[in-house]
Design a protein around this motif. Structure first.
Motif, PDB file in Angstrom:
ATOM      1  N   MET A 227       0.864  -1.241  -0.045  1.00 28.12           N
ATOM      2  CA  MET A 227      -0.018  -0.118   0.022  1.00 28.12           C
ATOM      3  C   MET A 227       0.893   1.225  -0.086  1.00 28.12           C
ATOM      4  SD  MET A 227      -2.814   1.039   2.910  1.00 28.12           S
ATOM      5  CE  MET A 227      -3.669  -0.560   2.547  1.00 28.12           C
ATOM      6  N   ASN A 228       2.002   1.140   0.525  1.00 22.76           N
ATOM      7  CA  ASN A 228       3.003   2.207   0.796  1.00 22.76           C
ATOM      8  C   ASN A 228       3.887   2.593  -0.691  1.00 22.76           C
ATOM      9  OD1 ASN A 228       3.657   4.583   2.296  1.00 22.76           O
ATOM     10  ND2 ASN A 228       5.596   3.528   2.870  1.00 22.76           N
ATOM     11  N   CYS A 229       4.539   1.653  -0.922  1.00 22.73           N
ATOM     12  CA  CYS A 229       5.569   1.600  -1.854  1.00 22.73           C
ATOM     13  C   CYS A 229       5.208   1.160  -3.235  1.00 22.73           C
ATOM     14  CB  CYS A 229       7.017   1.246  -1.462  1.00 22.73           C
ATOM     15  SG  CYS A 229       7.031  -0.679  -1.188  1.00 22.73           S
ATOM     16  N   ASN A 230       4.110   0.406  -3.381  1.00 21.46           N
ATOM     17  CA  ASN A 230       3.769  -0.395  -4.704  1.00 21.46           C
ATOM     18  C   ASN A 230       4.702  -1.670  -4.747  1.00 21.46           C
ATOM     19  OD1 ASN A 230       1.547  -0.175  -6.213  1.00 21.46           O
ATOM     20  ND2 ASN A 230       3.030   0.546  -8.049  1.00 21.46           N
ATOM     21  N   GLN A 231       5.552  -1.960  -4.037  1.00 22.03           N
ATOM     22  CA  GLN A 231       6.245  -3.234  -4.414  1.00 22.03           C
ATOM     23  C   GLN A 231       5.262  -4.455  -4.394  1.00 22.03           C
ATOM     24  OE1 GLN A 231       9.737  -3.885  -1.937  1.00 22.03           O
ATOM     25  NE2 GLN A 231       9.457  -6.042  -2.025  1.00 22.03           N
ATOM     26  N   ILE A 232       5.464  -5.516  -5.103  1.00 22.16           N
ATOM     27  CA  ILE A 232       4.620  -6.424  -5.247  1.00 22.16           C
ATOM     28  C   ILE A 232       4.917  -7.342  -4.076  1.00 22.16           C
ATOM     29  CG2 ILE A 232       4.416  -8.858  -6.505  1.00 22.16           C
ATOM     30  CD1 ILE A 232       4.859  -7.298  -8.968  1.00 22.16           C
ATOM     31  N   ILE A 233       3.701  -7.935  -3.230  1.00 20.72           N
ATOM     32  CA  ILE A 233       4.155  -8.649  -2.111  1.00 20.72           C
ATOM     33  C   ILE A 233       3.105  -9.678  -1.961  1.00 20.72           C
ATOM     34  CG2 ILE A 233       4.702  -6.636  -0.480  1.00 20.72           C
ATOM     35  CD1 ILE A 233       2.049  -6.293   0.221  1.00 20.72           C
ATOM     36  N   ASP A 234       3.288 -10.668  -1.006  1.00 26.95           N
ATOM     37  CA  ASP A 234       2.493 -11.857  -0.811  1.00 26.95           C
ATOM     38  C   ASP A 234       0.836 -11.460  -0.735  1.00 26.95           C
ATOM     39  OD1 ASP A 234       0.979 -13.833   1.357  1.00 26.95           O
ATOM     40  OD2 ASP A 234       2.534 -14.997  -0.047  1.00 26.95           O
ATOM     41  N   GLY A 235       0.172 -12.207  -1.383  1.00 25.91           N
ATOM     42  CA  GLY A 235      -1.416 -11.845  -1.166  1.00 25.91           C
ATOM     43  C   GLY A 235      -2.146 -11.648   0.158  1.00 25.91           C
ATOM     44  N   ASN A 236      -1.401 -12.174   1.147  1.00 24.38           N
ATOM     45  CA  ASN A 236      -2.097 -11.934   2.460  1.00 24.38           C
ATOM     46  C   ASN A 236      -1.334 -10.963   3.407  1.00 24.38           C
ATOM     47  OD1 ASN A 236      -3.511 -14.572   2.237  1.00 24.38           O
ATOM     48  ND2 ASN A 236      -1.604 -15.814   2.743  1.00 24.38           N
ATOM     49  N   LEU A 237      -0.445 -10.131   2.757  1.00 26.69           N
ATOM     50  CA  LEU A 237       0.243  -9.003   3.570  1.00 26.69           C
ATOM     51  C   LEU A 237      -0.573  -7.827   2.930  1.00 26.69           C
ATOM     52  CD1 LEU A 237       3.902  -9.980   3.024  1.00 26.69           C
ATOM     53  CD2 LEU A 237       2.272 -10.332   5.090  1.00 26.69           C
ATOM     54  N   LEU A 238      -0.223  -6.563   3.822  1.00 24.22           N
ATOM     55  CA  LEU A 238      -0.677  -5.342   3.437  1.00 24.22           C
ATOM     56  C   LEU A 238       0.182  -4.247   2.779  1.00 24.22           C
ATOM     57  CD1 LEU A 238      -3.438  -3.583   3.416  1.00 24.22           C
ATOM     58  CD2 LEU A 238      -2.757  -3.005   5.852  1.00 24.22           C
ATOM     59  N   VAL A 239       1.359  -4.454   3.468  1.00 24.84           N
ATOM     60  CA  VAL A 239       2.581  -3.632   3.258  1.00 24.84           C
ATOM     61  C   VAL A 239       3.725  -4.709   3.110  1.00 24.84           C
ATOM     62  CG1 VAL A 239       1.898  -1.712   4.137  1.00 24.84           C
ATOM     63  CG2 VAL A 239       3.012  -2.979   5.754  1.00 24.84           C
ATOM     64  N   CYS A 240       5.012  -4.198   2.565  1.00 23.08           N
ATOM     65  CA  CYS A 240       6.084  -4.902   2.476  1.00 23.08           C
ATOM     66  C   CYS A 240       6.963  -4.691   3.897  1.00 23.08           C
ATOM     67  CB  CYS A 240       6.848  -4.312   1.246  1.00 23.08           C
ATOM     68  SG  CYS A 240       7.732  -2.839   1.524  1.00 23.08           S
ATOM     69  N   ASN A 241       7.793  -5.780   4.074  1.00 20.41           N
ATOM     70  CA  ASN A 241       8.430  -5.489   5.363  1.00 20.41           C
ATOM     71  C   ASN A 241       9.094  -4.499   5.737  1.00 20.41           C
ATOM     72  OD1 ASN A 241       7.812  -8.167   5.723  1.00 20.41           O
ATOM     73  ND2 ASN A 241       9.733  -9.281   5.035  1.00 20.41           N
ATOM     74  N   ILE A 242       9.644  -3.702   4.649  1.00 12.80           N
ATOM     75  CA  ILE A 242      10.462  -2.455   5.061  1.00 12.80           C
ATOM     76  C   ILE A 242       9.368  -1.471   5.241  1.00 12.80           C
ATOM     77  CG2 ILE A 242      11.682  -0.716   3.897  1.00 12.80           C
ATOM     78  CD1 ILE A 242      12.905  -2.656   2.117  1.00 12.80           C
ATOM     79  N   CYS A 243       8.288  -1.310   4.793  1.00 14.75           N
ATOM     80  CA  CYS A 243       7.051  -0.247   5.136  1.00 14.75           C
ATOM     81  C   CYS A 243       6.520  -0.642   6.444  1.00 14.75           C
ATOM     82  CB  CYS A 243       6.403  -0.159   3.962  1.00 14.75           C
ATOM     83  SG  CYS A 243       6.951   0.717   2.466  1.00 14.75           S
ATOM     84  N   PHE A 244       6.480  -2.079   6.698  1.00 11.61           N
ATOM     85  CA  PHE A 244       5.989  -2.471   8.003  1.00 11.61           C
ATOM     86  C   PHE A 244       6.656  -1.838   9.156  1.00 11.61           C
ATOM     87  CE2 PHE A 244       5.527  -5.130  11.750  1.00 11.61           C
ATOM     88  CZ  PHE A 244       4.096  -5.229  11.925  1.00 11.61           C
ATOM     89  N   GLU A 245       8.154  -1.331   8.997  1.00 10.25           N
ATOM     90  CA  GLU A 245       8.790  -0.937   9.936  1.00 10.25           C
ATOM     91  C   GLU A 245       8.310   0.567  10.140  1.00 10.25           C
ATOM     92  OE1 GLU A 245      10.835  -2.510  12.007  1.00 10.25           O
ATOM     93  OE2 GLU A 245      10.083  -4.592  10.926  1.00 10.25           O
ATOM     94  N   GLN A 246       7.676   1.221   9.408  1.00 11.44           N
ATOM     95  CA  GLN A 246       7.266   2.646   9.452  1.00 11.44           C
ATOM     96  C   GLN A 246       6.268   2.877   9.946  1.00 11.44           C
ATOM     97  OE1 GLN A 246       7.381   4.703   5.454  1.00 11.44           O
ATOM     98  NE2 GLN A 246       8.832   3.507   4.567  1.00 11.44           N
TER      99      GLN A 246
END
Length: 217
Positions: free
Chosen positions: A12-31
């Motif tokens: 949702m934040n950086c538009n990187q392709i992620i697993d279908g069960n996730l909302l944000v990538c690991n890097i953005c999750f830290e934000q």
């Protein structure tokens, strides 16, 4: 499978392709600024609630800062037809919320007016609450509280209008002797929560705790 290839899930934040069960990538999750509140200890929400009504315990998952990722997440949940975000937020809550010896008897959601519910198609709190209910083995009620007046989105109201919540809510039946966990999306002035809490407290010999997805402090 084909849809996953053609329309992959993206952060949702950086538009990187992620697993279908996730909302944000690991890097953005830290934000995401999680509150790290302890449910049974004093925190900002509890201090605010104490000024408004008798409160037992409180918990907020995230901070709701301006231009923050948490604000974007809540906005997507409420206004972008992404009800599934409620389940993800519940999973994040489960990782951080320990009721210890003060587990509530009932989960109660702040309702939408029927007209607003029809417009949106869902109450953003329902899937969130149902996921918590299943994990903690606590029953829930979505219809205990009724919203009596239709109003525009809380985010669009000015501060003066947000303070006017008198007679906004009522209970649909009497319920007594229960410790209820009142669930809402964002805690701002506390007036909405307070209005619902007083209806619960007036209904019988009840106790109220509060859980919100985010706090706008």
């Amino acid at each position: 499978m084909i849809l996953d290839i053609l329309f992959p899930n993206r952060c949702m934040n950086c538009n990187q392709i992620i697993d279908g069960n996730l909302l944000v990538c690991n890097i953005c999750f830290e934000q995401i600024n999680f509150t790290h509140f302890e449910y049974s200890q004093d925190n900002y929400i509890k201090e605010k609630c104490k000024l408004l009504f008798p409160i037992e315990n409180t918990f907020a998952l995230m901070q709701f800062e301006k231009e923050s990722l948490s604000r974007k997440i809540i906005h997507e949940l409420k206004y972008k037809n992404r009800e599934i975000i409620g389940k993800i937020l519940a999973e994040w809550t489960i990782e951080r919320l320990d009721f210890k010896n003060e587990k509530p008897d009932l989960l109660v959601t702040v309702p939408l007016h029927p007209k607003k519910l029809k417009e949106r198609g869902y109450n953003q709190l329902h899937l969130f609450t149902e996921t918590l209910s299943k994990f903690y083995n606590i029953p829930f009620e979505h219809d205990l509280i009724k919203r009596n007046h239709y109003s525009k989105a809380q985010a669009l109201k000015d501060k003066q209008h947000r303070l006017k919540t008198e007679n906004t809510f009522s209970t649909t039946r009497n319920i007594e002797g229960k410790h209820m966990l009142l669930i809402d999306d964002v805690f701002t002035t506390g007036n909405t929560i307070s209005s619902v809490a007083w209806e619960i407290l007036k209904s019988g010999n009840n106790k109220v705790s509060v859980l919100v997805m985010a706090i706008d402090a």
